[in-house]
Design a protein around this motif. Structure first.
Motif: not given
Length: 462
Positions: A136-138, A114-120, A73-76, A92-104
């Motif tokens: 930074r700061g994740l 203040k930002v969490t990325i959860d890989g499930g 239910h989290l924003i990717p 990003p706005k503070p909160g919890t987001y869904a992974g995965p993430v690819l930065v290319d």
């Protein structure tokens, strides 16, 4: 032509990815590249513009739908990355987001703590496959648990990046760099998954990665921090505890380990097949257990060990077939060895070590040598020995007579390691006393210090 110029033109067709890694690893090991650290050695080659050879296993980013339902239910977070242009900044706005993430692409991501990325709990959470980016700061959490896919919180596959102020937990591997150079890994907090020590992942791992700065990180309850085939890196002011190897170097030259604090790890710093490394101003404490050791050498050469505090360890320094390269030395200078089981342990009678102005106090055994050998072929000068029996009649701070260390009953457990269990048993103490009182044969001279320090230096006094 240098190896990093040759390798991009080589193709190795093998059956499995595992064989590909092993083959290329052997090829890299066959090249001895003398690279270095600024102000210590000659600078390493700049690999930032060199094409990457894709020898590591491709990271499969498991789709969100196949990850734990708690994050469905989290924003990717990937949507925010895709909407950020190259060279842009994402806050990003503070909160919890869904992974995965690819930065290319080169961007700045600042979560401000203040930002969490959860890989499930599946796969790798975050992959950085770009140059000149800042992450930074994740708070990164929830990688998978598979070693065959190297599940990690963040994979770095690029150069000149900043990875800083991250909180990493519940991840198998923490920060994984492969063929990534000139990066700064700074002020991160890293913790592996709550598994048995041997099956955790590494906190920070460098593979064929040059000239990185690893600074101010706190690594707790991981397996190892490793640097393999990685030259010219600096490890500065890091803290590590409750792990196996604080830092394990293998085929990694010209690295600097400076001002770190390693507590309650099985091994502090271990140098295997290593040259031109400096280990200075660190604190190693409580490396205990059957394999406990603060600093270890295995076929290492041209190493400097300076101004370290080595206290309450099973073994302070363990040397095995070192120095290995002809004409090189191992310099051990200005260190304090206090309250260790064995301060210096040689696996065999080998020369090339210089022990200068060190402090030996409160150790159960100051120096041991395996294989019925001695350490007298090494240089011992100006060290403080708490069991020195002599005078300083001219008050020059140097003992009037040399310090000599002999082996009496100690030789029993030096030659028969299993007998060490009985080292302080009353019978062994009695045998040792009788050997010293009325020796039946000449005791073995272990070492000879011509100019022992007479007074304990003020900085070491309680």
């Amino acid at each position: 032509m240098r190896p990093h110029e040759i390798l991009p033109n080589i193709k190795v067709e093998l059956v499995t990815n595992g064989l590909r890694i092993a083959c290329v690893g052997m090829l890299l090991a066959s090249f001895a590249i003398p690279v270095g650290v600024a102000a210590e050695f000659e600078s390493s080659p700049d690999l930032s513009a060199t094409p990457r050879v894709d020898v590591d296993k491709p990271v499969e980013l498991v789709p969100l739908s196949e990850r734990d339902p708690r994050i469905h239910h989290l924003i990717p977070f990937q949507k925010l990355v895709d909407a950020t242009p190259a060279g842009g900044t994402l806050k990003p706005k503070p909160g919890t987001y869904a992974g995965p993430v690819l930065v290319d692409k080169p961007i700045v991501i600042d979560g401000a703590g203040k930002v969490t990325i959860d890989g499930g709990d599946k796969g790798t959470v975050f992959v950085l496959k770009a140059n000149s980016s800042t992450i930074r700061g994740l708070h990164l959490t929830g990688s998978g648990s598979h070693h065959d896919t190297d599940d990690a919180c963040i994979n770095v596959r690029g150069n000149n990046n900043y990875i800083e102020s991250l909180v990493i937990d519940n991840c198998l591997f923490g920060i994984d760099l492969k063929q990534s150079s000139n990066n700064v890994i700074r002020n991160n907090q890293i913790r592996s998954k709550p598994l048995e020590l041997g099956v955790r992942g590494d906190g920070i791992r460098l593979w064929y990665s040059m000239n990185n700065r690893i600074e101010g990180n706190r690594v707790v309850d991981s397996r190892d921090n490793v640097a393999w085939y990685s030259n010219g890196n600096v490890f500065y002011r890091n803290y590590g505890t409750r792990s196996r190897y604080s830092i394990h170097f293998m085929f990694a030259n010209n690295n600097v380990v400076d001002s770190n604090n390693f507590y309650d790890n099985a091994v502090g710093v271990y140098l295997m097949y290593n040259e031109n490394t400096v280990v200075r101003n660190n604190i190693f404490s409580h490396s205990n257990g059957a394999t406990g050791m603060a600093i270890g050498f295995k076929e290492a050469s041209a190493v400097q060990i300076e101004n370290n505090e080595i206290i309450y360890c099973a073994i302070g320094i363990g040397s095995d077939l070192s120095p290995f390269q002809p004409g090189t030395t191992i310099q051990v200078k200005g260190n304090r060895f206090a309250y260790n089981g064995i301060a210096i342990a040689f696996n065999s009678d080998r020369d090339g070590h210089y022990f200068l102005k060190n402090i030996f106090e409160g150790n159960l055994t100051d120096v041991s040598v395996g294989g019925a050998g001695s350490a007298k072929r090494n240089v011992w000068r100006g060290n403080y020995w708490d069991d020195y029996q002599g005078f300083d009649r001219n008050n020059d701070g140097v003992g009037d007579t040399p310090y000599k260390l002999h082996a009496y009953a100690d030789r029993i457990w030096m030659e028969v390691p299993h007998a060490r269990f009985f080292k302080n048993a009353p019978l062994m103490e009695a045998i040792d006393f009788l050997e010293r009182l009325a020796p039946f044969s000449d005791p073995e001279l272990i070492l000879h210090d011509d100019a022992p320090m007479f007074h304990l230096p003020r900085k070491a006094r309680k």
